[in-house]
Design an enzyme around this catalytic site. Structure first.
Site, short mmCIF file in Angstrom:
data_model
loop_
_atom_site.label_atom_id
_atom_site.label_comp_id
_atom_site.label_asym_id
_atom_site.label_seq_id
_atom_site.Cartn_x
_atom_site.Cartn_y
_atom_site.Cartn_z
N LYS A 205 -29.96 117.06 -26.30
CA LYS A 205 -28.44 117.26 -25.92
C LYS A 205 -27.77 117.16 -27.04
CE LYS A 205 -24.80 115.67 -23.17
NZ LYS A 205 -24.08 114.93 -22.28
N GLU A 211 -35.86 110.03 -32.78
CA GLU A 211 -37.14 110.24 -32.45
C GLU A 211 -37.56 111.85 -32.39
OE1 GLU A 211 -35.10 108.29 -30.95
OE2 GLU A 211 -36.32 106.21 -30.11
N GLY A 266 -27.49 113.33 -20.03
CA GLY A 266 -28.82 113.59 -20.34
C GLY A 266 -29.88 113.41 -19.21
N ARG A 267 -29.62 112.35 -18.66
CA ARG A 267 -30.65 111.88 -17.33
C ARG A 267 -30.31 112.64 -16.16
NH1 ARG A 267 -27.34 108.11 -18.95
NH2 ARG A 267 -25.62 107.03 -17.69
N GLU A 352 -30.42 103.48 -16.48
CA GLU A 352 -29.38 103.82 -17.63
C GLU A 352 -28.12 104.23 -16.93
OE1 GLU A 352 -30.65 105.97 -21.48
OE2 GLU A 352 -29.85 107.40 -20.31
N HIS A 383 -54.00 98.66 -4.76
CA HIS A 383 -54.96 97.80 -5.70
C HIS A 383 -54.61 97.18 -6.64
CE1 HIS A 383 -58.08 99.36 -2.53
NE2 HIS A 383 -57.32 100.63 -2.46
N LYS A 508 -30.11 101.43 -31.56
CA LYS A 508 -30.17 102.70 -32.60
C LYS A 508 -29.62 102.29 -34.04
CE LYS A 508 -29.52 106.30 -29.06
NZ LYS A 508 -28.77 107.42 -28.64
O1 F6P Z 1 -31.63 106.63 -24.30
C1 F6P Z 1 -30.27 107.10 -24.98
C2 F6P Z 1 -30.13 108.76 -24.63
O2 F6P Z 1 -28.80 109.10 -24.98
C3 F6P Z 1 -30.35 109.32 -23.07
O3 F6P Z 1 -29.25 109.00 -22.50
C4 F6P Z 1 -30.59 110.62 -23.55
O4 F6P Z 1 -31.38 111.21 -22.53
C5 F6P Z 1 -31.81 110.36 -24.66
O5 F6P Z 1 -31.13 109.41 -25.29
C6 F6P Z 1 -32.04 111.77 -25.42
O6 F6P Z 1 -30.71 112.19 -26.03
P1 F6P Z 1 -30.81 113.52 -26.53
O7 F6P Z 1 -31.07 114.65 -25.63
O8 F6P Z 1 -29.30 113.84 -27.32
O9 F6P Z 1 -31.80 113.75 -27.48
#
Ligand code: F6P
Length: 543
Positions: A205, A211, A266-267, A352, A383, A508
């Protein structure tokens, strides 16, 4: 006034004291029709909530609480595009992502539905080309491997839905999902792929997530090492983002970018362009069927009275255990292998969203908010951890999810087929959890007195059962939307903002400061606490 000062809350506290000692055995004995009466249906999902520790009065009081805390007005404000995400000043309109063409949803006076369908149309045109093998890579070969790079909402939704709908996927395409910044993830997921036949979707987003950007850069290096020419990137990389500038800076042509908007959290984004990998797998028609399932549940949530409204019922039952019985967690137990990633997806969606302790008006809550969400597919969990649910000291409300028809019928010679075995376990578990086995029953079976206590099941452990006919894209859409709106209902009652995530920021920022301390050639001056300093020094000395 906080929610604990409402009339409905006080009434529920009193009612809880009165009902606490009542067993589900008694509630079922008093009402022969309970099992069918305490059920509701919407968007193709059947919910049996009879095995909850509730009476008609409990339900009335819970729905009073929902009404007194303004759940319906808050729901309508969300659907209307009001900026209910107050800490970020944003509308919350994932429901617009599945609004049918021709509907109108206004954000700041602008109808966003045509924008949504424009992107869906571009996604479909692209997906059709890749699926047909006519979108060619740099060396002229069709792209048959798709690597989605993203994390959190830009990963969990696509990977969960891809696994859930694998039955409908074009099987000559290989899909991989890379999320972890641990180099192992990218290495293992690409080691057997030919870069000349691989499409990389960078899903983010913000297009700034550490990452994802690290994985995207390494994926580009992997591609260029094989194809040797910068211009190959245009044929092999596409982006899904709200940040066109950052996409361009990364070197992806914005013609190959699929956008979405800041009013999609995002979620809550898997049905936006973030679902591109899924659309590539199941095709535009399958994706539209999924959207129709989401929309059917949106309409159910928007219009059904709370008494028969699935998200409202699930949300308020969750509040009953969370806030009045002190339950700390909630298990989601899908009895379908395809839904293996569903609990992990729900962890982000729920935790979240509702892992907050500050109310919308900036005060600390004086009540519990979001539970710990966990689970894994039955029967494997049976199990592993069900022992604790049956006989442990903790109350763990559970959702069981099952399907009347299997996608993989496997007959067994001389006996019931696999699917009957699977579903027998769903029904048996909820029965055992509710009714248990008394000491007398155990003794009557001839168990010696000293062993008998170990064999007693107290029962009275609450469950919901969600049954659908078949796992289709439509069913999956409805199921996801059910949980999205359940989370909404709970957040609305708790008066928290379910749509921000400031709690992920501090880690972060600190990681951003530590990276150069790890990377610096000469030992840097460390100004952390003594524990963090020692750990960094040890890591630097031994890596
Ligand atoms: O974990 C924090 C967060 O901002 C989530 O809400 C989001 O889904 C994820 O990081 C990834 O963010 P992006 O889509 O901006 O890379």
């Amino acid at each position: 006034m906080t929610i604990t000062q409402t009339a409905a809350w006080s009434a529920l506290l009193d009612h809880h004291r009165a009902l606490e000692g009542t067993h589900l055995r008694d509630l079922f004995a008093q009402d022969a029709a309970r099992g069918e009466r305490l059920s509701a249906e919407g968007a193709g999902l059947y919910l049996d909530y009879s095995k909850n520790r509730v009476t008609d009065e409990t339900l009335t009081l819970l729905l009073n609480l929902a009404r007194e805390t303004g759940v319906e007005a808050k729901r309508d404000a969300m659907f209307a595009g009001e900026k209910i995400n107050v800490t970020e000043g944003r509308a919350v309109l994932h429901t617009a992502l599945r609004a049918p063409a021709g509907a109108t949803v206004l954000v700041d006076g602008h109808d966003v539905v045509p924008d949504v369908h424009e992107v869906l149309g571009r996604m479909a045109a692209f997906a059709d080309q890749v699926r047909a093998g006519t979108w060619l890579g740099y060396t002229g070969r069709p792209l048959k491997n798709i690597v989605n790079i993203g994390i959190g909402g830009s990963d969990l939704g696509p990977v969960m839905a891809y696994e859930a709908l694998k039955h409908y996927a074009q099987r000559d395409l290989t899909l991989r999902f890379v999320s972890n910044v641990d180099g192992t993830d990218l290495t293992e997921k690409t080691r057997d792929l030919n870069p000349a036949e691989t499409l990389v979707i960078v899903s983010s987003k913000t297009f700034t997530t550490q990452e994802t950007m690290a994985n995207a850069r390494s994926a580009r290096a992997w591609l260029l090492a094989a194809l040797g020419d910068e211009s190959a990137v245009a044929r092999h990389f596409v982006a899904v983002s709200t940040n066109a500038e950052a996409v361009q800076q990364f070197g992806i042509d914005t013609a190959n970018m699929f956008g979405f908007w800041d009013w999609v959290g995002g979620r809550y984004s898997m049905d936006s362009a973030i679902g591109l990998s899924l659309m590539l797998a199941v095709g535009p028609a399958g994706f539209h069927e999924l959207l129709a399932g989401f929309h059917a549940m949106d309409e159910h949530f928007r219009t059904a009275p709370l008494e028969s409204n699935l998200p409202a019922l699930l949300g308020m039952l969750g509040i009953w255990y969370n806030n009045f019985f002190g339950a700390q967690s909630h298990a989601v137990l899908p009895y379908d292998q395809y839904l293996a990633y569903f609990p992990a997806y729900l962890q982000q969606l729920d935790m979240e969203s509702n892992g907050k302790h500050i109310t919308l008006d900036g005060r600390a809550v004086d009540y519990q908010t979001g539970p710990v969400i966990w689970g894994q597919p039955g029967t494997n969990g049976q199990h592993a951890f069900y022992q604790l649910i049956h006989q442990g000291t903790k109350l763990i409300p559970c959702d069981f999810i099952g399907f009347c028809q299997t996608l993989n019928p496997l007959p067994l010679e001389g006996g019931a087929p696999h699917h009957d075995l699977l579903m027998a376990n769903v029904f048996a578990q909820t029965e055992a959890l509710a009714f248990g086995k008394s000491l007398q029953q155990v003794l009557d079976e001839g168990v010696p007195e000293d062993l008998a206590p170990h064999r007693v099941f107290d029962g009275n452990r609450p469950t919901n059962t969600i049954l659908a006919d078949r796992l289709t894209p439509h069913t999956l859409g409805a199921l996801i939307a059910l949980y999205e709106h359940k989370v909404f209902v709970q957040g609305a009652v708790w008066n928290i903002n379910s749509f921000d995530q400031w709690g992920v920021e501090l880690g972060k920022v600190l990681a951003g400061k530590i990276v150069p301390e790890l990377h610096a050639p000469a030992a840097p001056e460390l100004r952390h606490d003594s524990s963090t300093n020692a750990l960094i020094r040890r890591y630097r000395a031994r890596r």
